[in-house]
Design an enzyme around this catalytic site. Sequence first.
Site, PDB file in Angstrom:
ATOM      1  N   HIS A   1     -36.247  -5.175  -4.171  1.00 50.02           N
ATOM      2  CA  HIS A   1     -35.419  -5.449  -3.008  1.00 50.02           C
ATOM      3  C   HIS A   1     -35.001  -4.116  -2.390  1.00 50.02           C
ATOM      4  CE1 HIS A   1     -33.032  -9.044  -1.280  1.00 50.02           C
ATOM      5  NE2 HIS A   1     -34.310  -9.195  -1.083  1.00 50.02           N
TER       6      HIS A   1
ATOM      7  N   HIS B   1     -45.962  -8.446   2.371  1.00 49.16           N
ATOM      8  CA  HIS B   1     -45.084  -8.933   1.320  1.00 49.16           C
ATOM      9  C   HIS B   1     -45.566 -10.271   0.746  1.00 49.16           C
ATOM     10  CE1 HIS B   1     -41.168  -8.842  -0.658  1.00 49.16           C
ATOM     11  NE2 HIS B   1     -41.141 -10.152  -0.489  1.00 49.16           N
TER      12      HIS B   1
END
Lengths: 747, 80, 80, 238
Positions: A101, A55
């Site tokens: 998300h 990430h």
Amino acid sequence: MARLSAKQFPQPPVSADTIASHGFSEEEYRRIVQILEREPNFTELGVFSVMWSEHCSYKSSKVHLKLLPTDGPAVLQGPGENAGIVDIGNGLAVVFKMESHNHPSFIEPYQGAATGVGGILRDIFTMGARPIASLNSLRFGAIDHPRTPYLLSGVVAGIGGYGNCVGVPTVGGELFFDESYNANILVNAFTLGIAEKKRIFTGKAKGVGNPLIYVGAKTGRDGIHGATMASEAFSEESEKRRPTVQVGDPFTEKLLLEACLELMKGDCLVGIQDMGAAGLTSSAAEMAARGGTGVELDLSRVPLRERGMTPYEMLLSESQERMLLVAKKGKEEQVKRVFERWDLDAVVVGKVTRDRLFRAFFDGAEVVRIPVAALTSEAPVYTRPAERPQSQDDVQRLDLEKIEEPADLGAALKRLLDSPNVASKEWVFRQYDHFVRSNTVVAPGADAAVIRIKGTEKGLALTVDGNGRYCYLDPYVGGILAVAEAARNLACVGARPIGLSDCLNFGSPERPDVMWQFSQVVQGMRDGCIALGVPVVSGNVSFYNETDGVPIYPTPTVAMVGLLPQVARHVTPWFKSPGDIVVLLGRSREELGGSEYLKVIHGLAKGTPPWIDLRLERAVQHSCLKAIDKGILHSAHDLSEGGLGVALAECCISGPEKPLGARVEPREMMRGDARLFGESQSRIIVSLKEKDLNRLREIAEKEGAPMQVIGEVGGSRLVVHPLIRLPVDELKSIWSSSLERRLRDAR
Amino acid sequence: MRVKIFVYLKDGVLDPQGKAVERSLHALGYKEVQDVRMGKYLEVELDAPSRQAAEERIREMCDKLLANPVIEDYRFEIEE
Amino acid sequence: MRVKIFVYLKDGVLDPQGKAVERSLHALGYKEVQDVRMGKYLEVELDAPSRQAAEERIREMCDKLLANPVIEDYRFEIEE
Amino acid sequence: MRWGVIVFPGSCDEQDVYDCLKNNLRQKVDFLWHKDPLAGKFDCIVLPGGFSYGDYLRSGAMARFSPIMKGVVEFAQKGGLVLGICNGFQILCEAGLLPGALTRNASLQFICRRVFVRLEETDTPFTCAGKKGQLLKLPIKHGEGCYYADPTTLERLHKNRQILVRYVDAKGRTTPAADPNGSLDHIAGVCNEGRNVFGLMPHPEDAGEKILGGEDGLKIFSSVIEACDKRGKRAWLD
Ligand SMILES: Nc1ncnc2c1ncn2[C@@H]1O[C@H](COP(=O)(O)OP(=O)(O)O)[C@@H](O)[C@H]1O
Ligand SMILES: [Mg+2]
């Protein structure tokens, strides 16, 4: 709040187990030891794990992302900062970015989606821009999957709950259902802000001795290892990590937004960055990396919400609504005063140093000492194996002879309009405030949203697109189509693209087939961007969207921003007046592969997606844009899911007034279902006065775009001679009630 | 029988509502108040053969619908 | 001391949330549930010299801020 | 004349009101900070929409205790004009300047769309530029806009003709389908007995220009301007 002392916090030992549970390969761990010239302690291990997570480090995607074109005459900031920036003239710039998300939203849909919106808003105002518009791109499992209504309702309420409260209008988005997303939904949030070109701020820790100031909400044990969670496939194990879910506090965000923008009017600020994934660690380390400096944090000063938090937890916490800023030395009190006015904490937690080290102290003892570069520029980068899977041939095989053409094509159109992928999304966007800030010229429901820029005659158009099914069938073509469709949607309202942001949602990068999809999609996007002249200025990668070894459809979502020199000239998709001539720009082919029709009517996701000729695409878009510039178009709507039949129906029924009928007769010779529902690209339906037809012809000819007069607006039916003849009121009622009815029935 | 159900955020989960109420109470001069937490309160009329049966059903309802196990805990009281 | 405060809609004021929960419970097969009402639940830590003093302060807080008398009633319990 | 627009923590629509008044109606407008006392001469104070204090306890519940509200109450008691839009309406009800309360929408969902409202009374400073029965197309965007008042209060509202706007359909009829939030008696806005305080859920400031989809919202603001002009150039309150 009871605080630990250093004595109360003996570092747990680092063992083979802790190394593995932090997600390191043996090779990676060896590298850490090599960098430090010693074994890391437990806290340092945590710091490395978040910074080297997929990430934060983009370790699997970096080599591919380099291919994307990121430059353009108006680009002020490409990828690498918190968001991209494009010059729009008048001394103004737009700042925008999209973020995923996905994992948090699947675990807790309301809070996951809400905090996703919160995060992207901070990325924008951290650069000195006031957020003025948001988009959201959503993918859910089949609408009759038992969890879908719960997840969808929660996500939509969360996006609205946060965005509405902060006062940023959500002006558009997309929503697509497919079984491929049953266990991995996608929630991609985009925000655009506007800033004075001369007052843009970046995340740089400059000026040795300058204070690091922590502002905003207190730190709790939220989302610890969120960044690593986003870097893992789902399993029972990750379900157990649930308590790390973060709760959004939009009110605090609103205060933070106003306080930051107020601070930015003065001259206290050197650099600023929100604490997003990997919290304090990544914001401090990244700012130091960009500034070519080091940072020193005193964790004993971090405002805490919970008792007994360890340095490890403080460094890794992903509590929301926090920012880290670097102020000019001596201006500390001025900074504090601004935040006090907005009832927010502002605490000096460290300073900028010369040594290029990331150091953290706790109760006087040094708990972390790592070279900044080791956490940022020198994090591992992989060229992962990529290979086209054999099964791809099978997926692409489609024998049209075996697909039976429905006897009643009118009934087929009705079923398509009732498909949740085609039906009106009003149930979603009516839960979003799309009026606040009084700039919204074209609200959700058109091909692209249009907002005006106060104080100028200009406008901005925004859209987000990406068809995962196309990418699954052919990732390279799918990548091009995502870019082309976004640009086409902008053209339909009269805007020329100035830049895009994207989210690349894929399965595990450790699988060669997924990496193949990824690299193909990126190459397709690159070719689309180059051909249409659109730079990529920001974006985000989300891997590990897979459950039990089954990845989602490879799904790039492309959010594109366009500029209208004269916002008053914008055009909307729906027909305006009886008697107008209906024209099809572009060319139709017999293409049914990957279509919504094939899926809805025949239950198939097969074949090759529609082909695209980028020269033709450009010609069609330019024709539409020039005609809008000349003011001769009454409506323009591109053809996408559901082809000509659905697009015509939408032209009849999607307007705010009473539906209008039309009678058309397309001339192509091909099977009826392909004629009506084929999804050939580069097509736009426009309507105009008959007297302007010759001017349109001239434009199209000059641009090299095929054009065909196909009929006329009027009456109370949609007639596609000789295939369909249906009352528009009926079509409207099916199309506009489908989503709500299906969600209700599913309960 | 009458059942009262309290659903509240788990320890450690941020409670923006509780925090805001606390701040307001302090601003109004009620400084003696600390640690405000806010949750949901449900009252239902339940038909059950026994107290034990009632407990079981209520627990099921809470797990399935009334509380969100990801961030919330619950507690209930049965009055006869 | 720990104080639990329940704020709920007055009789006669529409309670769409309670209704929605009831409908969902019925849909899930919990037909034995009736008359679901939904309200707010607050827990606060209070510092007061006596139970009586505490009661007085809490009542004030409720009247002023925590409940809206046009639509809501409240009740509280003090635990020592 | 001069307008004051209060900024509460969490207000969102203050800039919309400001811009609408300034750009479309060439008015003098000041922002007023919630922590300051109300000072200066104003003809009309606007409490804008948004989510003051996040609306975390109840919408408007906490904002009514802002320091500035003391001055607003006094201003209203002396006959000054006070306009509450959406969250502003909720605050005015909480503060007791307007009767009733606004509760959760019947659908339990936030709702954002354009609605029609009908002007029911025109003998107030907020509606005097309109005609009785006139329809206005205005945006709404709220999660708690369901108006409630007890039967006695409702009766009084009728008797004193305090209901100034009602939700209606495009033809001007009150129907359940045209009521977006389940409000009692389809009430979209009410005034106080003195007719100098008005609250409504729809947002006139977001309907002030053709390019934004219509300018019906100007009716409300220009009524105030007209009323103040009639009363003379003097401010309502010194
Ligand atoms: N999740 C969403 N949020 C807000 N608006 C949405 C959402 N999904 C769809 N919309 C809106 O509905 C309209 C139709 O969407 P879509 O079918 O994706 O359009 P297109 O095919 O032109 O890209 C658009 O105006 C879009 O902005
Ligand atoms: Mg489109």
